[in-house]
Design a protein around this motif. Structure first.
Motif, PDB file in Angstrom:
ATOM      1  N   LYS A  33       0.835  -1.203   0.000  1.00 56.10           N
ATOM      2  CA  LYS A  33       0.000   0.000   0.000  1.00 56.10           C
ATOM      3  C   LYS A  33       0.871   1.255   0.000  1.00 56.10           C
ATOM      4  CE  LYS A  33      -4.077  -1.852   2.263  1.00 56.10           C
ATOM      5  NZ  LYS A  33      -4.926  -1.802   3.463  1.00 56.10           N
ATOM      6  N   GLN A  34       1.969   1.227   0.732  1.00 56.11           N
ATOM      7  CA  GLN A  34       2.867   2.379   0.770  1.00 56.11           C
ATOM      8  C   GLN A  34       3.481   2.618  -0.603  1.00 56.11           C
ATOM      9  OE1 GLN A  34       3.570   4.473   3.387  1.00 56.11           O
ATOM     10  NE2 GLN A  34       1.902   3.417   4.425  1.00 56.11           N
ATOM     11  N   LYS A  35       3.885   1.552  -1.280  1.00 52.62           N
ATOM     12  CA  LYS A  35       4.482   1.691  -2.605  1.00 52.62           C
ATOM     13  C   LYS A  35       3.468   2.225  -3.607  1.00 52.62           C
ATOM     14  CE  LYS A  35       8.348  -1.458  -2.554  1.00 52.62           C
ATOM     15  NZ  LYS A  35       9.020  -2.551  -3.253  1.00 52.62           N
ATOM     16  N   GLN A  36       2.215   1.754  -3.530  1.00 53.61           N
ATOM     17  CA  GLN A  36       1.184   2.239  -4.436  1.00 53.61           C
ATOM     18  C   GLN A  36       0.906   3.715  -4.181  1.00 53.61           C
ATOM     19  OE1 GLN A  36      -2.207  -0.280  -3.967  1.00 53.61           O
ATOM     20  NE2 GLN A  36      -1.343  -1.940  -5.211  1.00 53.61           N
ATOM     21  N   GLY A  37       0.907   4.119  -2.928  1.00 57.39           N
ATOM     22  CA  GLY A  37       0.690   5.527  -2.592  1.00 57.39           C
ATOM     23  C   GLY A  37       1.797   6.405  -3.142  1.00 57.39           C
ATOM     24  N   LYS A  38       3.033   5.936  -3.068  1.00 57.27           N
ATOM     25  CA  LYS A  38       4.141   6.711  -3.612  1.00 57.27           C
ATOM     26  C   LYS A  38       4.053   6.788  -5.124  1.00 57.27           C
ATOM     27  CE  LYS A  38       7.616   6.617  -0.124  1.00 57.27           C
ATOM     28  NZ  LYS A  38       8.920   7.148   0.021  1.00 57.27           N
ATOM     29  N   LYS A  39       3.629   5.696  -5.780  1.00 54.80           N
ATOM     30  CA  LYS A  39       3.493   5.714  -7.239  1.00 54.80           C
ATOM     31  C   LYS A  39       2.439   6.727  -7.651  1.00 54.80           C
ATOM     32  CE  LYS A  39       4.970   1.291  -9.061  1.00 54.80           C
ATOM     33  NZ  LYS A  39       4.545   0.067  -9.746  1.00 54.80           N
ATOM     34  N   LYS A  40       1.305   6.740  -6.948  1.00 50.01           N
ATOM     35  CA  LYS A  40       0.247   7.693  -7.272  1.00 50.01           C
ATOM     36  C   LYS A  40       0.724   9.121  -7.051  1.00 50.01           C
ATOM     37  CE  LYS A  40      -3.742   4.770  -6.429  1.00 50.01           C
ATOM     38  NZ  LYS A  40      -4.925   4.548  -5.593  1.00 50.01           N
ATOM     39  N   GLU A  41       1.462   9.315  -5.973  1.00 41.49           N
ATOM     40  CA  GLU A  41       1.971  10.641  -5.653  1.00 41.49           C
ATOM     41  C   GLU A  41       2.949  11.122  -6.731  1.00 41.49           C
ATOM     42  OE1 GLU A  41       5.053  12.155  -2.384  1.00 41.49           O
ATOM     43  OE2 GLU A  41       3.255  11.254  -1.537  1.00 41.49           O
ATOM     44  N   LEU A  42       3.814  10.238  -7.176  1.00 47.25           N
ATOM     45  CA  LEU A  42       4.805  10.607  -8.184  1.00 47.25           C
ATOM     46  C   LEU A  42       4.181  10.782  -9.556  1.00 47.25           C
ATOM     47  CD1 LEU A  42       7.810   8.322  -7.198  1.00 47.25           C
ATOM     48  CD2 LEU A  42       7.615  10.787  -6.887  1.00 47.25           C
ATOM     49  N   SER A  43       3.147  10.018  -9.877  1.00 47.41           N
ATOM     50  CA  SER A  43       2.555  10.098 -11.223  1.00 47.41           C
ATOM     51  C   SER A  43       1.854  11.432 -11.439  1.00 47.41           C
ATOM     52  CB  SER A  43       1.584   8.949 -11.459  1.00 47.41           C
ATOM     53  OG  SER A  43       0.459   9.078 -10.618  1.00 47.41           O
ATOM     54  N   GLY A  44       1.275  12.014 -10.414  1.00 50.41           N
ATOM     55  CA  GLY A  44       0.569  13.273 -10.566  1.00 50.41           C
ATOM     56  C   GLY A  44       1.488  14.485 -10.513  1.00 50.41           C
ATOM     57  N   LYS A  45       2.693  14.283 -10.073  1.00 51.29           N
ATOM     58  CA  LYS A  45       3.629  15.396  -9.893  1.00 51.29           C
ATOM     59  C   LYS A  45       4.343  15.715 -11.207  1.00 51.29           C
ATOM     60  CE  LYS A  45       6.669  16.833  -6.196  1.00 51.29           C
ATOM     61  NZ  LYS A  45       7.415  16.360  -5.046  1.00 51.29           N
TER      62      LYS A  45
END
Length: 50
Positions: A33-45
């Motif tokens: 879940k932490q890795k998915q959250g970081k991926k989502k955070e990075l994709s929108g940036k």
């Protein structure tokens, strides 16, 4: 005595194994879940879609 260990040491090892398996599973779920959250955070940036 089995493999040089008394019976109570086998009970201790089995208890540790029974406790550690669910903890490992919950840790792996939390980590994914932490890795998915970081991926989502990075994709929108900065407009990156990666």
């Amino acid at each position: 005595m089995f493999l040089g260990l008394e019976w109570y040491w086998w009970l201790v090892m089995i208890a540790a194994l029974i406790i550690s398996i669910p903890l490992k599973i919950s840790f792996l779920k939390w980590r994914s879940k932490q890795k998915q959250g970081k991926k989502k955070e990075l994709s929108g940036k900065w407009g990156n879609d990666e």
